[in-house]
Scaffold this motif. Structure first.
Motif, short mmCIF file in Angstrom:
data_model
loop_
_atom_site.label_atom_id
_atom_site.label_comp_id
_atom_site.label_asym_id
_atom_site.label_seq_id
_atom_site.Cartn_x
_atom_site.Cartn_y
_atom_site.Cartn_z
N LEU A 1 23.68 31.21 38.16
CA LEU A 1 24.88 31.85 37.68
C LEU A 1 25.49 32.71 39.19
CD1 LEU A 1 26.19 32.92 35.25
CD2 LEU A 1 24.55 35.18 35.45
N PRO A 2 26.66 32.22 39.31
CA PRO A 2 27.12 32.97 40.56
C PRO A 2 27.39 34.47 40.44
CG PRO A 2 28.91 31.03 39.63
CD PRO A 2 27.50 31.26 38.72
N ASN A 3 27.54 35.00 41.44
CA ASN A 3 27.75 36.40 41.52
C ASN A 3 29.10 36.96 41.66
OD1 ASN A 3 27.69 39.23 42.05
ND2 ASN A 3 26.26 39.18 43.69
N PHE A 4 29.90 36.81 40.46
CA PHE A 4 31.25 36.89 40.55
C PHE A 4 31.55 38.42 40.62
CE2 PHE A 4 30.80 33.12 37.63
CZ PHE A 4 31.52 32.25 38.18
N ASN A 5 30.93 39.21 40.35
CA ASN A 5 31.07 40.79 40.59
C ASN A 5 31.27 40.94 42.06
OD1 ASN A 5 31.39 41.72 38.13
ND2 ASN A 5 29.17 42.44 37.98
N ARG A 6 30.92 39.88 42.80
CA ARG A 6 30.82 40.38 44.43
C ARG A 6 32.19 39.88 44.94
NH1 ARG A 6 26.26 41.30 47.65
NH2 ARG A 6 26.55 41.01 50.02
N LEU A 7 33.16 39.19 44.17
CA LEU A 7 34.62 38.76 44.50
C LEU A 7 35.45 39.72 44.69
CD1 LEU A 7 34.67 35.35 42.31
CD2 LEU A 7 34.31 35.56 44.83
N ILE A 8 36.34 39.68 45.95
CA ILE A 8 37.26 40.77 45.73
C ILE A 8 38.63 40.24 45.17
CG2 ILE A 8 39.03 41.86 47.53
CD1 ILE A 8 36.59 41.64 49.23
N LEU A 9 38.93 40.70 44.00
CA LEU A 9 39.98 40.23 42.98
C LEU A 9 41.32 40.78 43.63
CD1 LEU A 9 38.25 40.44 39.68
CD2 LEU A 9 38.14 38.38 41.41
N ASP A 10 41.32 41.84 44.24
CA ASP A 10 42.74 42.63 44.71
C ASP A 10 42.51 43.07 45.98
OD1 ASP A 10 45.48 43.00 44.08
OD2 ASP A 10 44.77 45.00 44.51
N SER A 11 42.75 42.82 47.03
CA SER A 11 42.40 43.56 48.21
C SER A 11 43.01 45.08 48.38
CB SER A 11 42.90 42.71 49.63
OG SER A 11 44.42 42.49 49.53
N LYS A 12 44.14 45.19 47.67
CA LYS A 12 44.88 46.62 47.58
C LYS A 12 43.78 47.69 46.97
CE LYS A 12 49.24 44.57 48.30
NZ LYS A 12 50.45 44.51 47.53
N SER A 13 43.47 47.09 45.70
CA SER A 13 42.61 48.14 44.80
C SER A 13 41.25 48.06 44.67
CB SER A 13 43.49 48.11 43.56
OG SER A 13 43.03 46.77 43.21
N ASN A 14 40.89 46.91 45.44
CA ASN A 14 39.51 46.77 45.32
C ASN A 14 38.95 46.75 43.90
OD1 ASN A 14 37.03 46.02 46.88
ND2 ASN A 14 36.30 48.10 46.95
N LEU A 15 39.54 45.95 43.05
CA LEU A 15 39.26 45.86 41.64
C LEU A 15 37.82 45.40 41.45
CD1 LEU A 15 40.29 45.92 38.81
CD2 LEU A 15 41.16 43.60 38.98
N ARG A 16 36.98 45.97 40.68
CA ARG A 16 35.72 45.45 40.12
C ARG A 16 35.91 45.72 38.58
NH1 ARG A 16 35.56 43.85 44.87
NH2 ARG A 16 33.79 43.97 46.24
N TYR A 17 34.76 44.73 38.19
CA TYR A 17 34.56 45.05 36.58
C TYR A 17 32.89 45.05 36.57
CZ TYR A 17 39.12 42.96 35.95
OH TYR A 17 40.11 42.52 35.97
N PRO A 18 32.57 46.24 35.87
CA PRO A 18 31.25 46.76 35.65
C PRO A 18 30.28 46.14 34.68
CG PRO A 18 32.61 48.32 34.66
CD PRO A 18 33.52 47.26 35.22
#
Length: 948
Positions: A494-511
């Motif tokens: 299972l990849p660590n998707f939560n580690r991906l930077i989805l938006d560099s401006k807002s540092n968007l993360r999903y908990p």
């Protein structure tokens, strides 16, 4: 009365002039308002009110709307009421809709001639969607300023409801493309509906400039004011569009029954309370699911020597964690070792969600068809569901659509339900699921509204294309939030998707939540450490001229394992060419080393693959038989087989783990030798063709820079790595993706994060870009489907059945049906398919089968003959294609080929029918001069990477 003074009676679908009536129709013999009423009923039947409420609250909060909630709902419904209003065009009625309906055509023509209106007909248009969208905007002209975006999006659902969901662009398309006839029709309908008077039109109260400004303002606002990661407007637009087109098509399909009859029907086939009870009862009555209690969870696993105890522990732990977090999260990760009961656990989790929420649909999405085929019967059995009763359905291009003694009307309903995902439980592919979001064509969007209020289980998630991990993970989370979907994302790797930077401006993360809090205690448990990596990784050249060294090395491994009683070996290679070369050279040593050998890759037809898998599974009956399988990645996912030792050409860690999962899969070596420490042997090698490594043919530069590089670092450090090492690997892959994206972004180069912007800015066509868009299948190479003209056995050779037994005489025999159910995995064709073929042969006197074989050439000729009748409608041909799809699928291979490959030109010389090319029977044989072999695939060994 003047032509411009006529008035349309919405409720009765006519214009009245004196005592004469001109009736407007939506479809053949169906009044326009009848169709609208049917569409409206179905729309209400499908609409999820809570989802609409949520959208409204967000729009209100963001100041995008100035309506009450009741008015908001009414305006949405007007997309239904007005979606076909453009059909109030005399030109559309006479010269498009009713041209072939002489009775209606004559009635309409008589009215127009009698009142001297026929000269106006050529001034009006035959199309209706663009006109309907402008009428919608005009209906709410007074509200435009404060609700521009929402009203334009709803107008656009009408604009594209017969073609595709449209981009919102400035200075092009929509009102910019209006021609004179469309504008004339729009103005006439404004008058007929009392939305304007002649003075309004003469004074240009309505003008193309006015509509152009609405469009440009909306497009500019999307790009300048809406945050790049804000998906609300886009997903609202998609949802309403999907609801409208599904409702419209469902209603059109019921053109021949009354509005009252349609209102008695249910068009939203989901999990009812009764079906829920059946599913719960069936699942919890399985032996391994009885007496489940959270009190049985064990903290210390050190002394556990029964793998079923570990399986139950994982099931209960993940279930408990889901229940604890079900009100906080909608996306959950399930990380379980191979053989830990992942499918059964996911079924339990789906039931937990259904029992604790209002979710009423389950969708299993899988990367490969063979995983669907493997899991479908298990899911049916565990949940107690019947496909024949419409309770569950597997949906992919080759899925079976044969229902004995069913009427054509019933079959057409099946086609629609397949298109619309209209079943309580669905098994489908990643492509089918994600295309509903990333593709803008109408057919793809049919499925989107069905995803709402569902639990979606994503199996083998690491199979998603690396280059689109950012955008796809973003989509998963936004769908969960906006459409009330619960996602179970599961895999042994299972990849660590939560580690991906989805938006560099807002540092968007999903908990998001991991349902197994400490997976390492299971992965590292001795019962799941079933393999050991041997030897160091050696590099070898493999070409026709230089292969002796690698063959000697492989034979040394084979001999070493045979000597210790490890008699079943698997060798997995990266390309069809390398697998075929190894197969040919090792085959020369079969007699000397006393082993049998088979080749399995994507150039073999599905029936041949199934026969090989059946043969392997039956080998448990003879442990002393020595056997080697040469394969490509075809064997890695979804194929439930086990070998004593495996050899893998170098690949990404995900693939290495998949192959290891095919070695000592069920811990059978410990049982066979009565020794719990017995493990399967794993060997890694690196092959090249003197120009480059074979893995470079299947992994692009980005994957080599991330996954291959991370794999090399891991294996060099620890060939027998732990779960913690795998976690570090995925952390490293995600970090490398972020690094590459940040570097590209700093240079203003395209990155996958831009696809998130395109999605939310409603520029959907950019998601299709061949180079930069989102694609579930690599589209840099040419894809071919090839029909292999051969005769196929009904069942595999492994089936214990008398050679003189005539299956065709026993298809309705209850004893044979029971025999079939018990040995289903050994049958190439299903009973429904055999009955279908037998019925065609009887009706047409065509010889489609001989003894216990299907004659491919005759079957193909019959299929082609069905398309020679030009008098049939579109639905007829669609039904024929779908009915034959599962049968043809067994004769068809799907491959992707580099345009510079020798095979590319060769295939293009062959006859093509519909979507597939035809390989003639005369070109099939095991001789080298034959082009294709049923046992070996292509004889001249092209370099082919594969799709599944």
């Amino acid at each position: 009365m003047d032509f411009f003074d006529l008035k349309y009676d919405f409720d009765s679908s006519f214009i009245k002039l004196n005592d004469d009536f001109f009736y407007f129709y939506a479809h053949n013999n169906e009044y326009l308002n009848d169709h609208i009423q049917k569409t409206s009923h179905i729309f209400d039947n499908l609409l999820n009110k809570k989802i609409i409420e949520n959208f409204y609250e967000i729009f209100k909060q963001d100041h995008l709307i100035n309506f009450s909630f009741d008015d908001f709902n009414k305006i949405i419904k007007y997309t239904v009421y007005l979606h076909d209003i453009g059909k109030i065009s005399f030109n559309f009625q006479l010269n498009r809709l009713n041209t072939n309906n002489k009775k209606i055509f004559n009635e309409q023509s008589t009215f127009l001639k009698k009142h001297y209106f026929e000269d106006y007909i050529p001034l009006l248009c035959k199309t209706h969607s663009i006109v309907g969208s402008l009428i919608f905007l005009s209906k709410f002209k007074a509200n435009i300023d404060e609700n521009t975006l929402i009203l334009l999006l709803l107008a656009y659902t009408i604009y594209g409801h017969h073609t595709s969901i449209k981009d919102i662009l400035s200075n092009k398309n929509f009102s910019y493309n209006l021609n004179d006839k469309e504008w004339n029709t729009f103005c006439i309908i404004l008058l007929y509906l009392d939305l304007a008077n002649k003075e309004d039109i003469e004074n240009e109260k309505f003008s193309t400039y006015y509509f152009n400004q609405i469009q440009d303002n909306a497009s500019n606002y999307l790009k300048s004011e809406i945050e790049d990661y804000n998906s609300t407007l886009s997903l609202f637009y998609m949802y309403i569009y999907s609801l409208l087109i599904v409702s419209d098509v469902f209603a059109s399909n019921k053109y021949n029954i009354s509005v009252e009859e349609v209102k008695k029907l249910n068009f939203n086939n989901r999990i009812t309370s009764n079906l829920k009870n059946i599913m719960f009862s069936s699942f919890y009555n399985k032996t391994y699911n009885k007496n489940l209690s959270y009190n049985l969870i064990i903290d210390s696993l050190d002394n556990i020597d029964n793998i079923n105890v570990l399986r139950k522990n994982m099931l209960l732990e993940s279930s408990l964690n889901l229940i604890k977090n079900i009100d906080k999260n909608n996306v959950f990760f399930l990380n379980m070792p191979t053989g830990a009961g992942k499918t059964n656990t996911s079924m339990k989790l789906a039931l937990d969600i259904i029992n604790n929420t209002e979710i009423d649909r389950i969708i299993y999405a899988m990367p490969f068809i063979n995983i669907i085929e493997q899991n479908f019967d298990v899911i049916c059995d565990s949940y107690g569901l019947s496909e024949d009763n419409g309770e569950i359905r597997k949906i992919y291009s080759g899925s079976e659509t044969l229902f004995s003694d069913a009427s054509d009307e019933f079959k057409y309903d099946i086609l629609l339900n397949d298109d619309f995902f209209n079943y309580p439980v669905i098994c489908t592919t990643f492509v089918s699921l994600f295309n509903s979001i990333i593709r803008n064509d109408k057919k793809s969007k049919y499925k989107l509204s069905a995803l709402t209020n569902s639990v979606i289980i994503l199996d083998e998630i690491q199979s998603l294309p690396l280059k689109n991990w950012n955008s796809l993970y973003y989509i998963i989370n936004e769908l969960a939030d906006k459409y009330n979907i619960y996602f179970i994302i599961m895999s042994a790797t299972l990849p660590n998707f939560n580690r991906l930077i989805l938006d560099s401006k807002s540092n968007l993360r999903y908990p998001n939540i991991s349902l197994i809090e400490n997976p390492s205690k299971y992965f590292n448990h001795s019962l799941f450490k079933r393999t050991e990596t041997k030897n160091e990784i050696k590099s070898f050249e493999l070409t026709s001229e230089n292969h002796a060294e690698i063959i000697d090395y492989l034979l040394d491994i084979v001999e070493e394992n045979f000597e210790q009683g490890y008699n079943k070996g698997l060798m997995v290679f990266n390309t069809i060419k390398s697998s075929r070369l190894i197969y040919d050279y090792l085959s020369e040593y079969c007699e000397e080393y006393n082993f049998e050998i088979d080749l399995l890759n994507s150039s073999l037809i599905p029936s041949s693959k199934k026969a090989i898998i059946s043969k392997i599974n039956h080998m448990n009956e003879n442990q002393n038989k020595k056997y080697i399988l040469i394969s490509t990645q075809s064997i890695e996912a979804g194929v439930d087989v086990s070998f004593d030792f495996v050899i893998r050409d170098y690949a990404i860690l995900d693939s290495v783990e998949q192959v290891k999962g095919r070695c000592n899969r069920n811990g059978e070596l410990a049982i066979r030798y009565n020794n719990p420490s017995k493990k399967g042997n794993v060997y890694l090698i690196k092959l090249n063709d003197s120009k480059k490594n074979y893995y470079e043919y299947i992994y692009n530069n980005e994957e080599q820079e991330t996954r291959i590089k991370s794999t090399e670092n891991l294996i060099e450090e620890s060939p027998n790595y732990t779960f913690e090492d795998i976690s570090k690997y995925y952390d490293n892959v995600s970090d490398l993706i972020n690094l590459h994206n940040n570097e590209k972004e700093s240079k203003f180069n395209f990155i996958d994060r831009d696809n998130i912007k395109f999605l939310n800015n409603i520029e959907y066509s950019k998601l299709k870009d061949k180079e930069t868009g989102i694609h579930l299948i690599d589209n840099n190479q040419e894809q071919f489907s090839i029909f292999i003209c051969t005769d196929l056995n009904i069942f595999t050779e492994s089936l214990k059945i008398n050679k003189n037994f005539n299956v065709w005489e026993k298809l309705d025999d209850n004893n044979f049906i029971e025999f079939y159910k018990e040995n289903k995995s050994d049958f190439i064709f299903s009973i429904n398919e055999l009955k279908y073929i037998k019925n065609i042969s009887a009706k047409t006197n065509k010889k489609l089968y001989h003894e216990n074989k299907i004659i491919g050439k005759n079957l193909l000729d019959y299929y082609k003959s069905l398309f020679k009748n030009k008098n049939k409608n579109y639905d007829y041909y669609k039904l024929i294609k779908k009915e034959f799809s599962s049968i043809l699928y067994k004769f068809i291979i799907n491959i992707t080929i580099n345009k510079y490959d020798q095979l590319y030109d060769k295939i293009n010389e062959w006859e093509k029918f519909k979507f597939f090319y035809i390989l003639d029977k005369k070109d099939i044989g095991n001789e080298e001069e034959s082009f294709y072999s049923l046992e070996k695939g292509f004889n001249f060994k092209p370099v082919i990477t594969e799709i599944y």
